[in-house]
Design a protein around this motif. Sequence first.
Motif, PDB file in Angstrom:
ATOM      1  N   CYS A 144      46.281 -90.077  42.715  1.00  0.00           N
ATOM      2  CA  CYS A 144      46.679 -91.452  43.019  1.00  0.00           C
ATOM      3  C   CYS A 144      45.559 -92.258  43.678  1.00  0.00           C
ATOM      4  CB  CYS A 144      47.919 -91.460  43.910  1.00  0.00           C
ATOM      5  SG  CYS A 144      47.597 -90.813  45.571  1.00  0.00           S
ATOM      6  N   GLY A 145      44.609 -91.579  44.320  1.00  0.00           N
ATOM      7  CA  GLY A 145      43.486 -92.263  44.941  1.00  0.00           C
ATOM      8  C   GLY A 145      43.702 -92.704  46.376  1.00  0.00           C
ATOM      9  N   VAL A 146      44.867 -92.426  46.940  1.00  0.00           N
ATOM     10  CA  VAL A 146      45.150 -92.851  48.315  1.00  0.00           C
ATOM     11  C   VAL A 146      44.180 -92.210  49.306  1.00  0.00           C
ATOM     12  CG1 VAL A 146      46.839 -92.729  50.191  1.00  0.00           C
ATOM     13  CG2 VAL A 146      47.561 -93.423  47.921  1.00  0.00           C
ATOM     14  N   CYS A 147      43.904 -90.929  49.159  1.00  0.00           N
ATOM     15  CA  CYS A 147      43.018 -90.256  50.107  1.00  0.00           C
ATOM     16  C   CYS A 147      41.616 -90.861  50.071  1.00  0.00           C
ATOM     17  CB  CYS A 147      42.962 -88.755  49.844  1.00  0.00           C
ATOM     18  SG  CYS A 147      42.423 -88.293  48.187  1.00  0.00           S
ATOM     19  N   GLU A 148      41.141 -91.157  48.879  1.00  0.00           N
ATOM     20  CA  GLU A 148      39.809 -91.752  48.728  1.00  0.00           C
ATOM     21  C   GLU A 148      39.776 -93.161  49.328  1.00  0.00           C
ATOM     22  OE1 GLU A 148      36.478 -92.078  45.249  1.00  0.00           O
ATOM     23  OE2 GLU A 148      38.560 -92.340  44.663  1.00  0.00           O
ATOM     24  N   GLU A 149      40.860 -93.888  49.177  1.00  0.00           N
ATOM     25  CA  GLU A 149      40.947 -95.244  49.725  1.00  0.00           C
ATOM     26  C   GLU A 149      40.985 -95.231  51.248  1.00  0.00           C
ATOM     27  OE1 GLU A 149      44.310 -98.670  49.652  1.00  0.00           O
ATOM     28  OE2 GLU A 149      43.808 -97.794  47.718  1.00  0.00           O
ATOM     29  N   VAL A 150      41.751 -94.302  51.815  1.00  0.00           N
ATOM     30  CA  VAL A 150      41.925 -94.220  53.268  1.00  0.00           C
ATOM     31  C   VAL A 150      40.719 -93.576  53.946  1.00  0.00           C
ATOM     32  CG1 VAL A 150      43.328 -93.143  55.086  1.00  0.00           C
ATOM     33  CG2 VAL A 150      44.438 -94.187  53.123  1.00  0.00           C
ATOM     34  N   PRO A 179      37.179 -92.494  52.505  1.00  0.00           N
ATOM     35  CA  PRO A 179      36.158 -92.263  51.471  1.00  0.00           C
ATOM     36  C   PRO A 179      34.988 -91.395  51.916  1.00  0.00           C
ATOM     37  CG  PRO A 179      36.015 -94.499  52.327  1.00  0.00           C
ATOM     38  CD  PRO A 179      37.255 -93.878  52.915  1.00  0.00           C
ATOM     39  N   SER A 180      34.804 -91.230  53.219  1.00  0.00           N
ATOM     40  CA  SER A 180      33.712 -90.371  53.684  1.00  0.00           C
ATOM     41  C   SER A 180      34.019 -88.889  53.456  1.00  0.00           C
ATOM     42  CB  SER A 180      33.424 -90.622  55.170  1.00  0.00           C
ATOM     43  OG  SER A 180      34.539 -90.272  55.956  1.00  0.00           O
ATOM     44  N   VAL A 181      35.279 -88.560  53.233  1.00  0.00           N
ATOM     45  CA  VAL A 181      35.687 -87.162  53.056  1.00  0.00           C
ATOM     46  C   VAL A 181      36.155 -86.882  51.628  1.00  0.00           C
ATOM     47  CG1 VAL A 181      37.313 -85.372  53.796  1.00  0.00           C
ATOM     48  CG2 VAL A 181      36.295 -86.919  55.485  1.00  0.00           C
ATOM     49  N   PHE A 182      36.990 -87.756  51.073  1.00  0.00           N
ATOM     50  CA  PHE A 182      37.603 -87.509  49.766  1.00  0.00           C
ATOM     51  C   PHE A 182      36.977 -88.404  48.702  1.00  0.00           C
ATOM     52  CE2 PHE A 182      40.836 -86.863  53.055  1.00  0.00           C
ATOM     53  CZ  PHE A 182      41.152 -85.538  52.831  1.00  0.00           C
ATOM     54  N   ASN A 183      36.744 -87.833  47.518  1.00  0.00           N
ATOM     55  CA  ASN A 183      36.332 -88.673  46.395  1.00  0.00           C
ATOM     56  C   ASN A 183      36.793 -88.056  45.079  1.00  0.00           C
ATOM     57  OD1 ASN A 183      34.171 -86.992  45.233  1.00  0.00           O
ATOM     58  ND2 ASN A 183      33.087 -87.445  47.122  1.00  0.00           N
ATOM     59  N   LEU A 184      36.989 -88.931  44.116  1.00  0.00           N
ATOM     60  CA  LEU A 184      37.419 -88.504  42.794  1.00  0.00           C
ATOM     61  C   LEU A 184      36.171 -88.194  41.978  1.00  0.00           C
ATOM     62  CD1 LEU A 184      39.836 -88.094  40.930  1.00  0.00           C
ATOM     63  CD2 LEU A 184      39.642 -90.491  40.282  1.00  0.00           C
ATOM     64  N   SER A 185      36.047 -86.968  41.547  1.00  0.00           N
ATOM     65  CA  SER A 185      34.849 -86.552  40.811  1.00  0.00           C
ATOM     66  C   SER A 185      34.902 -87.057  39.372  1.00  0.00           C
ATOM     67  CB  SER A 185      34.738 -85.031  40.818  1.00  0.00           C
ATOM     68  OG  SER A 185      35.648 -84.474  39.894  1.00  0.00           O
ATOM     69  N   GLU A 186      33.759 -87.005  38.720  1.00  0.00           N
ATOM     70  CA  GLU A 186      33.686 -87.399  37.314  1.00  0.00           C
ATOM     71  C   GLU A 186      34.514 -86.473  36.427  1.00  0.00           C
ATOM     72  OE1 GLU A 186      29.591 -87.557  36.199  1.00  0.00           O
ATOM     73  OE2 GLU A 186      29.132 -89.138  37.653  1.00  0.00           O
ATOM     74  N   LEU A 187      34.793 -85.283  36.921  1.00  0.00           N
ATOM     75  CA  LEU A 187      35.584 -84.315  36.156  1.00  0.00           C
ATOM     76  C   LEU A 187      37.084 -84.548  36.297  1.00  0.00           C
ATOM     77  CD1 LEU A 187      33.521 -81.096  36.947  1.00  0.00           C
ATOM     78  CD2 LEU A 187      33.431 -82.515  34.895  1.00  0.00           C
ATOM     79  N   GLY A 188      37.470 -85.516  37.134  1.00  0.00           N
ATOM     80  CA  GLY A 188      38.874 -85.883  37.236  1.00  0.00           C
ATOM     81  C   GLY A 188      39.680 -85.117  38.270  1.00  0.00           C
ATOM     82  N   TYR A 189      39.050 -84.711  39.349  1.00  0.00           N
ATOM     83  CA  TYR A 189      39.804 -84.089  40.439  1.00  0.00           C
ATOM     84  C   TYR A 189      39.244 -84.582  41.771  1.00  0.00           C
ATOM     85  CZ  TYR A 189      35.828 -80.894  40.746  1.00  0.00           C
ATOM     86  OH  TYR A 189      34.572 -80.373  40.875  1.00  0.00           O
TER      87      TYR A 189
END
Length: 63
Positions: free
Chosen positions: A14-20, A22-32
């Motif tokens: 959903c991307g919530v973790c990356e939005e909240v 971003p210094s820790v979580f990111n969506l990789s190019e591989l889709g996880y």
Amino acid sequence: MKIPVVELSECILCGVCEEVCPSVFNLSELGYVSVAELPMYPESEVDEAIKNCPADCIFWQEP
């Protein structure tokens, strides 16, 4: 030190973790979602990501 973990089998990307936090979580190019390797994690930001995750797939792990 506690380390944030994402249970990928339950993640809905959903991307919530990356939005909240971003210094820790990111969506990789591989889709996880990946967790950055940091010497110390911003606890309040990670806690906010945990709280807002609709799949409840983020948690703290003690080494």
